[in-house]
Design a protein around this motif. Structure first.
Motif, PDB file in Angstrom:
ATOM      1  N   VAL A  23      19.116  16.381  -0.329  1.00  9.43           N
ATOM      2  CA  VAL A  23      20.044  16.466  -1.449  1.00  9.43           C
ATOM      3  C   VAL A  23      20.736  17.821  -1.422  1.00  9.43           C
ATOM      4  N   ARG A  24      22.042  17.797  -1.629  1.00 11.24           N
ATOM      5  CA  ARG A  24      22.852  19.014  -1.736  1.00 11.24           C
ATOM      6  C   ARG A  24      23.303  19.164  -3.183  1.00 11.24           C
ATOM      7  N   ALA A  25      22.809  20.209  -3.862  1.00 14.28           N
ATOM      8  CA  ALA A  25      23.174  20.485  -5.251  1.00 14.28           C
ATOM      9  C   ALA A  25      24.274  21.531  -5.259  1.00 14.28           C
ATOM     10  N   VAL A  26      25.458  21.167  -5.719  1.00 17.60           N
ATOM     11  CA  VAL A  26      26.632  22.034  -5.688  1.00 17.60           C
ATOM     12  C   VAL A  26      26.942  22.497  -7.105  1.00 17.60           C
ATOM     13  N   LEU A  27      26.916  23.807  -7.296  1.00 18.51           N
ATOM     14  CA  LEU A  27      27.307  24.400  -8.570  1.00 18.51           C
ATOM     15  C   LEU A  27      28.792  24.748  -8.459  1.00 18.51           C
ATOM     16  N   ARG A  28      29.615  24.272  -9.414  1.00 16.88           N
ATOM     17  CA  ARG A  28      31.074  24.415  -9.324  1.00 16.88           C
ATOM     18  C   ARG A  28      31.631  24.957 -10.634  1.00 16.88           C
ATOM     19  N   TRP A  29      32.634  25.858 -10.512  1.00 18.32           N
ATOM     20  CA  TRP A  29      33.295  26.405 -11.698  1.00 18.32           C
ATOM     21  C   TRP A  29      34.726  26.803 -11.329  1.00 18.32           C
ATOM     22  N   SER A  30      35.543  27.087 -12.359  1.00 13.53           N
ATOM     23  CA  SER A  30      36.937  27.477 -12.138  1.00 13.53           C
ATOM     24  C   SER A  30      37.064  28.987 -12.241  1.00 13.53           C
ATOM     25  N   PRO A  31      37.589  29.653 -11.205  1.00 11.84           N
ATOM     26  CA  PRO A  31      37.778  31.102 -11.276  1.00 11.84           C
ATOM     27  C   PRO A  31      38.978  31.447 -12.152  1.00 11.84           C
ATOM     28  N   ILE A  67      19.313  26.664 -10.644  1.00 14.89           N
ATOM     29  CA  ILE A  67      19.644  27.714 -11.608  1.00 14.89           C
ATOM     30  C   ILE A  67      21.030  28.276 -11.335  1.00 14.89           C
ATOM     31  N   ALA A  68      21.727  28.672 -12.393  1.00  9.23           N
ATOM     32  CA  ALA A  68      22.995  29.410 -12.299  1.00  9.23           C
ATOM     33  C   ALA A  68      22.807  30.730 -13.041  1.00  9.23           C
ATOM     34  N   SER A  69      23.281  31.814 -12.450  1.00 10.52           N
ATOM     35  CA  SER A  69      23.204  33.126 -13.099  1.00 10.52           C
ATOM     36  C   SER A  69      24.528  33.850 -12.931  1.00 10.52           C
ATOM     37  N   ALA A  70      24.808  34.768 -13.871  1.00  9.06           N
ATOM     38  CA  ALA A  70      26.108  35.449 -13.864  1.00  9.06           C
ATOM     39  C   ALA A  70      25.975  36.961 -13.905  1.00  9.06           C
ATOM     40  N   ASP A  71      24.811  37.498 -13.560  1.00  7.92           N
ATOM     41  CA  ASP A  71      24.626  38.942 -13.427  1.00  7.92           C
ATOM     42  C   ASP A  71      25.061  39.699 -14.686  1.00  7.92           C
ATOM     43  N   ASP A  72      24.383  39.395 -15.783  1.00  6.70           N
ATOM     44  CA  ASP A  72      24.570  40.096 -17.059  1.00  6.70           C
ATOM     45  C   ASP A  72      25.925  39.837 -17.727  1.00  6.70           C
ATOM     46  N   VAL A  73      26.634  38.813 -17.283  1.00  2.13           N
ATOM     47  CA  VAL A  73      27.874  38.403 -17.956  1.00  2.13           C
ATOM     48  C   VAL A  73      27.613  37.044 -18.606  1.00  2.13           C
ATOM     49  N   THR A  74      28.021  36.873 -19.827  1.00  2.00           N
ATOM     50  CA  THR A  74      27.684  35.659 -20.565  1.00  2.00           C
ATOM     51  C   THR A  74      28.485  34.457 -20.080  1.00  2.00           C
ATOM     52  N   PHE A  75      27.849  33.289 -20.207  1.00  2.00           N
ATOM     53  CA  PHE A  75      28.446  32.063 -19.676  1.00  2.00           C
ATOM     54  C   PHE A  75      29.552  31.489 -20.564  1.00  2.00           C
ATOM     55  N   ASP A  76      29.802  32.092 -21.719  1.00  2.00           N
ATOM     56  CA  ASP A  76      30.941  31.609 -22.493  1.00  2.00           C
ATOM     57  C   ASP A  76      32.263  31.951 -21.820  1.00  2.00           C
ATOM     58  N   ARG A  77      32.226  32.802 -20.786  1.00  2.00           N
ATOM     59  CA  ARG A  77      33.430  33.166 -20.042  1.00  2.00           C
ATOM     60  C   ARG A  77      33.585  32.352 -18.757  1.00  2.00           C
ATOM     61  N   VAL A  78      32.623  31.476 -18.466  1.00  2.00           N
ATOM     62  CA  VAL A  78      32.693  30.626 -17.268  1.00  2.00           C
ATOM     63  C   VAL A  78      33.306  29.290 -17.658  1.00  2.00           C
ATOM     64  N   ARG A  79      34.344  28.900 -16.941  1.00  2.00           N
ATOM     65  CA  ARG A  79      35.080  27.689 -17.286  1.00  2.00           C
ATOM     66  C   ARG A  79      34.700  26.529 -16.366  1.00  2.00           C
ATOM     67  N   ALA A  80      34.569  25.341 -16.960  1.00  2.00           N
ATOM     68  CA  ALA A  80      34.368  24.088 -16.225  1.00  2.00           C
ATOM     69  C   ALA A  80      33.153  24.152 -15.307  1.00  2.00           C
ATOM     70  N   LEU A  81      32.032  24.615 -15.832  1.00  2.00           N
ATOM     71  CA  LEU A  81      30.805  24.692 -15.038  1.00  2.00           C
ATOM     72  C   LEU A  81      30.198  23.303 -14.900  1.00  2.00           C
ATOM     73  N   ARG A  82      29.933  22.906 -13.660  1.00  2.00           N
ATOM     74  CA  ARG A  82      29.402  21.562 -13.386  1.00  2.00           C
ATOM     75  C   ARG A  82      28.441  21.639 -12.197  1.00  2.00           C
ATOM     76  N   ILE A  83      27.382  20.809 -12.235  1.00  2.00           N
ATOM     77  CA  ILE A  83      26.513  20.654 -11.078  1.00  2.00           C
ATOM     78  C   ILE A  83      26.678  19.235 -10.558  1.00  2.00           C
ATOM     79  N   LEU A  84      26.830  19.108  -9.240  1.00  2.00           N
ATOM     80  CA  LEU A  84      27.026  17.811  -8.588  1.00  2.00           C
ATOM     81  C   LEU A  84      25.962  17.634  -7.523  1.00  2.00           C
TER      82      LEU A  84
END
Length: 312
Positions: free
Chosen positions: A18-26, A98-115
């Motif tokens: 299984v390939r788990a892909v974490l995807r978001w919009s920069p 797991i997804a991590s953002a190095d001390d930056v909150t996830f309210d600033r990450v857009r369209a976060l999805r795992i496939l």
């Protein structure tokens, strides 16, 4: 068919890899997101610090779980964890994604999805996907979902559970030993602050710096500059052109390259013998005429001139 999942739902997996892909919009102000995995034993905790797969430890020692790294896909960025479910050790009951953002909150990450994809079907569509929405917006690490055993097979459950103390706090909750770096001395011998190097693991566990400082890309070491050898070593005669041995030139070169004995005429003709009186050599190699006497004697007579000169 792709399963669109809700939080808490699960789906059985028939794929063995299984390939788990974490995807978001920069975008402007969007933090960089990293994917990682925790392999949990049957008691719900890691068996050792080696059960943590992340950017500074991208492959599990068993070789069954590894991080593929980041890519740009169309207008999205991705980071991927791949798992060979058929080869996972029997002592592992769950694998957290797991997804991590190095001390930056996830309210600033857009369209976060795992496939989830079947890794053996390169062109196949996703088996399932889950859109992750932080509950408070203050999360700096998220458990997106988990792969877990069910009988002889595996399932995937959508979770979306957040941590406000980042990857370090999440890993500590599941038994990873995180060592704080030693306090920095005020100054070194030169008056500058001394900083110990960041490492992936310490004797007592994973260092906190390793969880917040992604591994730098490898850079080839600069080539050492060495002096060039001398053009011609001392004591070695100069080499002739094109590898032919040099020829010693004669003492005197004739015109146009024809050889001739010393004192010979130009153009290579043999010299005429020198006379005793004059000792001179005529031009172009012809013998000189006999030298005339100084004056005729008293008995000198002209030779007969022929009948045409006899009086009649």
């Amino acid at each position: 068919m792709t399963h669109a999942m809700l939080k808490g739902s699960n789906v059985p997996l028939e794929a063995t890899t299984v390939r788990a892909v974490l995807r978001w919009s920069p975008g402007q102000g969007v933090p960089d997101v990293d994917a990682s995995a925790l392999l949990l034993g049957l008691d719900g905790r890691v068996r050792s610090d080696e059960d943590f797969v992340f950017y500074n430890q991208p492959r599990h020692p068993s070789g069954q779980v590894w991080r593929l790294g980041k890519k740009r896909v169309a207008e999205h960025l991705t980071d991927t964890i791949q798992t060979d479910l058929a080869g996972v050790e029997a002592g592992v009951g769950r694998i957290l994604l797991i997804a991590s953002a190095d001390d930056v909150t996830f309210d600033r990450v857009r369209a976060l999805r795992i496939l989830l994809y079947d890794a053996q079907d390169a062109d196949g569509e996703a088996l399932a996907h889950f859109d992750i929405k932080p509950e408070t917006g203050e999360e700096t690490a998220l458990i997106c979902g988990e792969l877990y055993r069910r009988g002889d097979g595996w399932k995937f459950r959508a979770l979306g559970e957040g941590y406000s103390n980042g990857l370090e706090g999440l890993a500590t909750d599941f038994g990873i030993s995180v060592e704080e770096p030693e306090a920095l001395p005020e100054s070194g011998t030169d008056g500058a602050a001394q900083r110990p190097p960041a490492t992936t693991q310490t004797p007592g566990g994973v260092s906190s710096e390793a969880l917040t400082q992604p591994q730098a890309p490898l850079v080839p070491a600069p080539e050492v500059s060495r002096p060039l050898p001398p053009e011609q070593p001392a004591g070695v005669p100069a080499q002739p052109a094109y590898g032919y041995p040099p020829q010693q030139p004669p003492a005197t070169q004739p015109a146009y390259g024809y050889p001739h004995p010393a004192g010979g005429p130009a153009y290579g003709y043999p010299p005429a013998p020198a006379t005793a009186a004059a000792g001179a050599v005529s031009g172009y190699g012809f013998p000189p005429p006999p030298a005339p006497s100084a004056s005729p004697g008293p008995d000198f007579r002209l030779p007969p001139q022929g009948p045409q000169f006899i009086g009649r």
